[in-house]
Design an enzyme around this catalytic site. Structure first.
Site, PDB file in Angstrom:
ATOM      1  CD  GLU A  87      -5.524  -2.289  -1.124  1.00 46.24           C
ATOM      2  OE1 GLU A  87      -4.556  -2.347  -0.362  1.00 46.24           O
ATOM      3  OE2 GLU A  87      -6.700  -2.098  -0.722  1.00 46.24           O
ATOM      4  CD  GLU A 108      -5.611   2.497   1.025  1.00 49.92           C
ATOM      5  OE1 GLU A 108      -6.259   1.632   0.415  1.00 49.92           O
ATOM      6  OE2 GLU A 108      -4.739   3.201   0.466  1.00 49.92           O
TER       7      GLU A 108
END
Length: 247
Positions: A87, A108
């Site tokens: 990210e 995730e």
């Protein structure tokens, strides 16, 4: 959290330093760009977003600064780049990955949560909806060549070329006027309409996912199985989720 504090501090400095035109992020660890966010910290997050005046939460603001600062920002990826590391790279203007060493992943969902630091919002803009869901729902590792094909990174480069290429590109940009670089970034950012609103919604959904019973079980199981240790983090994440299947 220590790294995020450092990124916040250096980002603020770079943002306002008139001597800086290009920022290159790279790792001193030859095996990892950034592994991912600390699961222990995630388990301690509040269930609801704290009241604040700022539109973006702190983590989003730290990472998004690399998109909005009036400097060209480049992520040079030469190791595993997963979760929050992915990210951070996605928040940069450009990403270059070393063939044979770079490995990108959004893992995730495998531990019961969603990408919560921009991955859910930025990836579809880069690779399209279908490929973003393949990356996010599949939780597998993407080597440099496939990441390039998908648009996850700008280019996949051999080990003997990546340092020279990134340095050459950075030096070319440095040769141009700072105000023109800033204006060009500002003009390109017009295509980012709605991104900040998406980050705000992502934050709410991320916190919701963190506090489900399933996420609690799977995060605990992941830590118990050795996640966040070098031995497990060096493994291919495409095959790591089997031991968690019964949680």
């Amino acid at each position: 959290m220590a790294m995020l504090d450092d990124l916040d501090r250096v980002g603020r400095q770079l943002e306002t330093d008139p001597a800086v035109k290009v920022v290159v992020l790279q790792s001193a660890n030859p095996q990892f760009f950034i592994a991912h966010a600390d699961i222990n910290v995630i388990t301690r997050l509040p269930a609801t977003r704290p009241v604040r005046q700022e539109k973006l939460g702190w983590v989003h603001a730290v990472l998004d600064r690399f998109r909005t600062m009036p400097k060209a920002t480049i992520a040079k990826i030469q190791g595993r780049c997963r979760g929050g590391g992915s990210e951070l790279a996605l928040a940069c203007d450009m990403r270059f990955a070393e063939i044979g060493r770079a490995m990108l992943c959004q893992p995730e969902v495998g531990v019961g949560i969603i990408p919560g630091a921009g991955g859910s919002v930025r990836l579809p803009r880069l690779v399209g909806r279908g490929r973003a869901l393949e990356i996010i729902l599949g939780c597998g590792d993407f080597p440099a060549e496939i990441a390039e094909r998908y648009g996850y990174v700008n280019r996949a480069l051999p080990a003997e070329e990546i340092d020279f290429f990134v340095q050459y590109l950075a030096q070319r940009i440095v040769g141009f006027p700072a105000e023109t670089i800033a204006l060009a970034k500002q003009a390109v950012r017009m295509s980012d309409g709605g991104l900040e609103d998406g980050l705000v919604r992502e934050e709410l959904m991320f916190l919701e996912s963190v506090h489900t019973a399933t996420a609690r079980r799977r995060m605990a199981a992941a830590l118990a199985s050795g996640m966040q240790t070098p031995r497990i983090e060096k493994c291919c994440f495409s095959h790591i989720w089997g031991p968690l299947a019964e949680t």
